[in-house]
Design an enzyme around this catalytic site. Structure first.
Site, PDB file in Angstrom:
ATOM      1  N   GLU A   1      -6.132  -8.009  -0.167  1.00  0.00           N
ATOM      2  CA  GLU A   1      -6.748  -7.770   1.142  1.00  0.00           C
ATOM      3  C   GLU A   1      -8.197  -7.364   0.948  1.00  0.00           C
ATOM      4  O   GLU A   1      -8.504  -6.552   0.077  1.00  0.00           O
ATOM      5  CB  GLU A   1      -6.064  -6.622   1.917  1.00  0.00           C
ATOM      6  CG  GLU A   1      -4.760  -6.988   2.577  1.00  0.00           C
ATOM      7  CD  GLU A   1      -4.130  -5.822   3.346  1.00  0.00           C
ATOM      8  OE1 GLU A   1      -4.871  -4.954   3.854  1.00  0.00           O
ATOM      9  OE2 GLU A   1      -2.894  -5.789   3.415  1.00  0.00           O
TER      10      GLU A   1
ATOM     11  N   GLU B   1       0.794  -1.237   0.000  1.00  0.00           N
ATOM     12  CA  GLU B   1       0.000   0.000   0.000  1.00  0.00           C
ATOM     13  C   GLU B   1       0.827   1.287   0.000  1.00  0.00           C
ATOM     14  O   GLU B   1       0.911   1.992   1.013  1.00  0.00           O
ATOM     15  CB  GLU B   1      -0.960  -0.012   1.192  1.00  0.00           C
ATOM     16  CG  GLU B   1      -1.899  -1.204   1.188  1.00  0.00           C
ATOM     17  CD  GLU B   1      -2.986  -1.138   2.253  1.00  0.00           C
ATOM     18  OE1 GLU B   1      -2.861  -0.311   3.174  1.00  0.00           O
ATOM     19  OE2 GLU B   1      -3.961  -1.898   2.153  1.00  0.00           O
TER      20      GLU B   1
END
Ligand code: FCB
Length: 440
Positions: A351, A167
């Site tokens: 995720e 991320e």
């Protein structure tokens, strides 16, 4: 679960994800301090001042945790390796105990028939590097390349896949512009530099792994769907810009070798000099893209400084993070990414999951809300697969309750409940549901 393994192509992979600082217990095994330790020690940053010193004690309990992964019929385990555990100073000396730990862990996965999906960096920045400016310092790309060499020199021969950084938006924007994550800065120049250096670090790390002969290398980005607060052109523009610095910045850097013009209107004057010359490194081909997806935001314009907008509360049901549940967003990102950027490259949902106010009652946790959330999102993955979008796997966040960053131990994301006093693991109803759905 409404859908099961049989509803997906035979080679579709199912997994769960965790990260090192969130579960291992960083006070053990000779790990160095990370910027999260000092961030958490600063009053007001983290709920309760919680840190990852003990977390789930996965450092010692990993065999039990890998058994849980295997017993749930998962195919792949997405984990991360801590830079500070392996190189406590960030550079130079290697902590042999740390390297040994990941070596054992990877072998433990293989012994259980689990594919190891490694992420090199899930925010465990060693404090000596933070002292030198962390992601604001261009040199970090080389430091990270060196860590990559050490770490993958040890386990790179056995991991199934690897991604450099989890991320980049969180590393860049959330940590340097919003100040919500370590190092807690709110500075546009710091942000512009960190946003770029995190991409450069990705590219350098990828180069090192290619050099080691590793295969199946990707990138993992998080995506948030932006909805304009009303029908006005101003609100539309605000939502587009939010989408720009959240989603398009990284996609465009990785796949178009440039940053989006609307984002550069704000960040441009603050970018590192000569950054355009780095796109050959940043844009090196990846073998897959991982998408992390949780929610959407409603964006309203305002007259404040750039980016000139703020979030407003939305009407949809929310998780205990106060995140609206918006499964359509997941489908939308899979489609957009495939059509506009990755064009045929395998995609993974790396995720997806929810925080729920789970309670252990008579040895069981009835987290029907999580089962509903997973059902709704997995249905969107199936829609994408059925339309021919090459989504090749789905990972739930998370295997078990853990340290949820600035929310401390207050937010439970796991399929497995963790009692943070006794450290006892108890599979929740969602774990049992996934296990049944994934039976082979
Ligand atoms: C993601 C992070 C992960 C976890 C989930 C809830 O942004 O990658 O560590 O905190 O959110």
């Amino acid at each position: 679960m409404k859908l099961t393994r049989k509803d997906f192509p035979a080679d579709f992979l199912w997994g769960a994800a965790t990260s090192s600082y969130q579960i291992e217990g960083h006070a053990q095994g000779g790990a160095g301090l990370t910027e999260w330790d000092t961030f958490a020690a600063t009053p007001g940053n983290v709920r309760n001042g919680d840190d990852g010193a003990r977390a789930c004690d996965h450092y010692n309990r990993w065999p039990e945790d890998l058994d849980l992964m295997r017993d749930a019929n998962f195919d792949v385990y997405r984990f991360s390796t801590s830079w500070a555990r392996v190189m406590p100073e960030g550079r130079g000396p290697v902590n042999a105990e740390g390297l040994d730990f990941y070596d054992r862990l990877v072998d433990g996965m293989l012994e259980r028939g689990l594919k190891p999906a490694a992420t090199l960096y899930h925010w465990e920045l060693p404090v000596p590097l933070a002292d030198m400016g962390g992601w604001r310092n261009r040199e970090i790309a080389n430091w990270f390349a060196d860590f990559t060499e050490v770490m993958m020199g040890r386990i790179g021969d056995r991991v199934w896949s690897a991604a450099p950084i989890n991320e980049p938006w969180c590393v860049g924007w959330l940590s340097h512009f919003l100040g919500v994550h370590a190092p807690g800065l709110r500075d546009i120049r710091a942000t512009a530099h960190a946003m770029h250096h995190v991409m450069l670090g990705h590219g350098r790390s990828l180069e090192v792994m290619r050099g080691l002969g590793m295969k199946n290398l990707g990138a993992v980005c998080n995506f948030e769907y932006a909805t304009p607060a009303d029908a006005s052109p101003e609100a539309q523009k605000a939502a587009t810009l939010y989408d720009g610095y959240y989603n398009r910045f990284f996609l465009s850097g990785l796949f178009n070798r440039s940053y989006p013009a609307d984002v550069m209107e704000g960040l441009g004057p603050h970018m590192p000099k000569g950054y355009e010359k780095d796109f050959d490194i940043i844009g090196k081909p990846v073998d897959w893209l991982g998408l992390n997806y949780y929610t959407r935001k409603i964006i309203a314009p305002d007259n404040g400084p750039w980016p000139g907008h703020h979030e407003v509360e939305g009407p949809l049901p929310k998780t205990s993070m106060d995140w609206e549940i918006f499964p359509d967003g997941l489908y939308s990102f899979l489609k957009r990414t495939h059509d506009g950027y990755t064009r045929g490259l395998p995609l993974y949902v790396t995720e997806n999951g929810m925080a729920n106010p789970d309670r252990l009652v008579n040895g069981a946790v009835n987290d029907q809300g999580r089962i509903d959330y997973l059902n709704a999102h997995i249905a969107k993955v199936k829609q994408a697969v059925d339309e021919g979008i090459p989504v090749k796997g789905y990972f739930t966040w998370s295997l078990m309750d853990n340290y949820e960053w600035s929310r401390g131990y207050d937010q439970r994301f796991g399929l497995v409940h963790v009692d943070f006093d006794s450290l006892q693991r108890t599979p929740k109803a969602s774990y049992h549901a996934m296990k049944a759905a994934l039976a082979r």
